[in-house]
Enzyme design. Structure first.
Site, mmCIF file in Angstrom:
data_model
loop_
_atom_site.group_PDB
_atom_site.id
_atom_site.type_symbol
_atom_site.label_atom_id
_atom_site.label_comp_id
_atom_site.label_asym_id
_atom_site.label_seq_id
_atom_site.Cartn_x
_atom_site.Cartn_y
_atom_site.Cartn_z
ATOM 1 N N CYS A 103 -8.146 -19.851 9.806
ATOM 2 C CA CYS A 103 -9.590 -19.760 9.555
ATOM 3 C C CYS A 103 -10.425 -19.937 10.823
ATOM 4 O O CYS A 103 -11.653 -19.939 10.760
ATOM 5 C CB CYS A 103 -10.012 -20.806 8.521
ATOM 6 S SG CYS A 103 -9.957 -22.497 9.133
ATOM 7 N N TYR B 232 39.481 -22.662 -11.202
ATOM 8 C CA TYR B 232 39.719 -24.068 -10.857
ATOM 9 C C TYR B 232 39.737 -25.050 -12.017
ATOM 10 O O TYR B 232 39.938 -26.232 -11.807
ATOM 11 C CB TYR B 232 38.761 -24.545 -9.765
ATOM 12 C CG TYR B 232 37.278 -24.368 -10.050
ATOM 13 C CD1 TYR B 232 36.681 -24.973 -11.143
ATOM 14 C CD2 TYR B 232 36.488 -23.617 -9.186
ATOM 15 C CE1 TYR B 232 35.332 -24.823 -11.384
ATOM 16 C CE2 TYR B 232 35.132 -23.455 -9.420
ATOM 17 C CZ TYR B 232 34.561 -24.063 -10.527
ATOM 18 O OH TYR B 232 33.238 -23.920 -10.758
ATOM 19 N N ALA C 15 0.831 -1.202 0.000
ATOM 20 C CA ALA C 15 0.000 0.000 0.000
ATOM 21 C C ALA C 15 0.873 1.263 0.000
ATOM 22 O O ALA C 15 0.563 2.247 -0.675
ATOM 23 C CB ALA C 15 -0.915 -0.005 1.212
#
Ligand code: IVH
Length: 676
Positions: A415, A227, A36
């Protein structure tokens, strides 16, 4: 009319702020402010730009979304950049050498190049006529990204090799990293300036190397150790890797001073243990050692598997442990409603990453640990493994922190439905489809890579879509329109179109993927594959009774029951119909593939102990794809036992019955051999 100076300044500041947050959000996945607040900044900028006619193409208001990483050019590696197999201790190392000797048909001692396994990013540098022409990331090993602009900012990498080399091409490979000191200073400066705190040196280096703007990459003091060499033209190389290191060091390339050569396993082990002992004193982070057959001719003879060379091995260090404080315990709701306690920790740097939360698995584990909020605990992390709270440090008298007991919530945190006990240790949210957490998790699972593989439909986006009630079930995914997606905050039209295209592509799937995507309890990838191969068509699985389900190898009575419950629920069958009506299809499985592609037909494998390099489900799926059966117990009919650390009675039984036993490294090599 001239625009007031004050407005110009505000527009400029807003643009800078927005770019900053865009980057954090899209490129680094580390937003600092709520959506927001971001929208408010953008709205204010748009308002000023329109009012004062300040619109221009470079403004973030005209961009929507972050700096696209799609700005990188793809680079194809002429020689694939491979990864390494891993060993974890002396015994594994010994069997690595036994395999080498067997393949080379020799008893002679093998010389190894022993090197630290630097924890950074693998890159390839291409020098043409001695000049740095291109640098690329490893990517997937075959295709990487062009990062030349950033690599040119690394002072220790020569832009020109010495002496000049006419008519030559040399590709140098190595690890780009940020050393401990560089990381520390970077965070100190960033903290002073109120900037972001970097999590670990490896991620910081990875972020820097993938910057689009080289000026930003230049601010991170990156380093490199070379390497290996890849493509070489017009130069004769020495016969061993160790001599190559000496040579390229003369050319001006940085090579690791802590490397060594050793003959035989004993010397390698000594090197590994010494390196481990001085690990904390090294100026850079390592996660193990790399052991490579030094002789290039032998390397050629040994060749490579699909993913890794047979002549090299990573020796991984054992897990690291640190102490920290448990600040809180929260409860997460999973796809099937399982409630899992998660510890929020005081951030601690362990095993190469900063850990600030970790799963506690279940309430029994909390009880076993005797854990309370406020306790000091030991956290262990090994390699890529999930960090684990291993024990509570006995309380030291002071009661100041106020240790709080941990109890399972009565109501689902997502919930508010009742939490019910399921079996001996698990707790579950009883909300089912009404629980937004369960819905989110099952949609995430459905879209995930091993399931329907919907690129771009990531976890954050799914959460947003469920929160905004744009989708409530997996079937709704197939009704999403570009317009709906583009209307979301920070979603460009192009990304929206890409996601819809990926959703469309995902419709053509396979039966095993689809079955797995449904998220039936206990049905993992391997079982989904077994069910699909056994029954051939979905209708038969839906109609199967318990007796026929347990006929499927690896499906026991409990799993059969879950499968039955799932398909006898008319909502689930309706959902499948809806998905099919939405266009989800798959080819009918051929009864059986060509047997030559199933070299393990008729063999029975048993997996036991912990597999550390591939999930057990993947190991199973691969074995099944190769024609093998995977059984849960060892009998005289077992063809082979794969034993990881912690293997117990099954391993003993296999030894008694004289059954072939492979450790994980050998098993991976065996799979690679069979699959290539
Ligand atoms: S050799 C064909 N040597 O480890 C051999 N790798 O899993 C390929 N790494 O992708 C690599 N230090 O990023 C090699 N001294 C070293 C290394 C090293 C770090 C990394 C590299 C590679 C990964 C292998």
């Amino acid at each position: 009319m001239a625009v007031p100076e004050k407005i110009l300044r505000e527009v400029d500041t807003l643009r800078q702020q927005i770019e900053h947050h865009n980057r954090l959000y899209h490129s680094q996945d580390a937003p600092e402010i709520p959506d927001a607040d971001f929208d408010a900044l953008l709205r204010r900028l748009e308002e000023l730009e329109i009012k004062h006619e300040l619109l221009n193409e470079a403004s973030p208001s005209q961009r929507v979304g972050g700096e696209a990483l799609a700005g990188f050019t793809q680079v194809r590696h002429e020689i694939a950049m491979l990864s390494l197999n891993k060993v974890f201790g002396e015994a594994d190392l010994q069997s690595f050498e036994t395999r080498l000797k067997k393949r080379l048909e020799t008893e002679a001692r093998i010389q190894y190049s022993c090197e630290p396994k630097v924890d950074g990013i693998a890159v390839s540098l291409l020098y043409t006529d001695g000049e740095l022409k291109r640098a690329a990331t490893r990517g997937d090993g075959v295709t990487g990204e062009d990062i030349t602009h950033n690599v040119r900012t690394i002072g220790s990498i020569p832009l020109q090799l010495k002496p000049k080399k006419k008519n030559t091409v040399v590709e140098i490979r190595g690890e780009i990293f940020l050393d401990k000191n560089g990381f520390k200073k970077l965070n100190e400066t960033s903290e002073k300036e109120g900037g972001k705190i970097f999590v670990n040196p490896r991620n910081t280096a990875a972020g820097a190397i993938r910057q689009l703007d080289p000026k930003k990459a230049a601010k991170i003091p990156l380093k490199m150790y070379c390497y290996s060499v890849g493509l070489v033209e017009g130069i004769k190389l020495p016969k061993t890797l160790s001599e190559i290191f000496t040579l390229i060091e003369k050319w001006g390339l940085p090579v690791n001073p802590d490397r060594s050569v050793g003959k035989g396993v004993d010397a390698c082990l000594k090197y590994c243990l010494e390196l481990q002992a001085k690990r904390n004193d090294l100026s850079y982070e390592i996660d193990g050692a790399v052991l490579k057959v030094d002789d290039l001719q032998l390397q050629l003879q040994l060749g490579t598997n699909a993913r890794s060379p047979r002549w090299a091995m990573a020796y991984k260090f054992p897990a690291e442990e640190k102490s920290t404080t448990v600040l809180d315990v929260e409860f997460q709701v999973g796809r099937t409603g399982t409630i899992t306690p998660v510890a929020r920790l005081e951030p601690v740097f362990v095993g190469g990453v900063t850990v600030s939360n970790t799963t506690l698995h279940n309430m029994d584990e909390i009880e076993r640990l005797g854990l309370r909020i406020g306790d000091r605990v030991i956290v262990r992390r090994a390699g890529d493994v999930i960090p684990k709270v291993v024990k509570v440090i006995p309380h030291e008298g002071s009661k100041k922190i106020g240790r709080k007991p941990i109890s399972i919530p009565q109501m689902c945190p997502a919930c508010a439905s009742a939490v019910v006990k399921d079996g001996d240790v698990l707790y579950r949210c009883s909300g089912g489809i009404i629980c937004p957490a369960q819905r989110k998790e099952s949609i995430k699972h459905f879209a995930s890579r091993s399931a329907m593989d919907i690129e771009g439909l990531g976890n954050k986006l799914i959460e947003l879509l469920v929160d905004k009630e744009i989708i409530t079930s997996v079937a709704d995914i197939y009704t999403l329109s570009p317009g709906q997606l583009a209307s979301l905050e920070r979603m460009g039209e192009k990304s929206a179109a890409n996601i819809v295209a990926a959703i469309h592509r995902s419709k053509r799937t396979s039966l095993p993927r689809f079955l797995f995507a449904l998220g039936i309890r206990e049905v993992g990838e391997a079982t989904a594959l077994q069910l699909a191969t056994h029954f051939g068509i979905l209708e038969s699985i839906i109609a199967a009774d318990l007796d026929s389900l347990v006929q499927v190898s690896d499906v026991g009575p409990i799993m059969a029951e879950h499968i039955r419950i799932f398909f006898s629920n008319s909502d689930n069958v309706a959902l499948i119909k809806e998905l099919q009506a939405g266009g989800v299809t798959w080819a009918i499985l051929e009864a059986s593939r060509d047997d030559s592609a199933k070299p393990l037909l008729g063999e029975t494998y048993v997996l036991t102990g912990t597999l550390e390099q591939m999930p057990r489900s993947e190991a199973k799926a691969k074995l099944i794809a190769l024609g093998a059966k995977v059984a849960g117990s060892v009998s005289k009919n077992t063809s082979c036992v794969v034993a990881g650390p912690g293997a117990g009675s099954k391993l003993t039984k296999a030894e008694e019955l004289n059954i072939k036993i492979l450790d994980e490294g050998e098993f991976i090599v065996h799979l690679d051999d069979l699959m290539t």
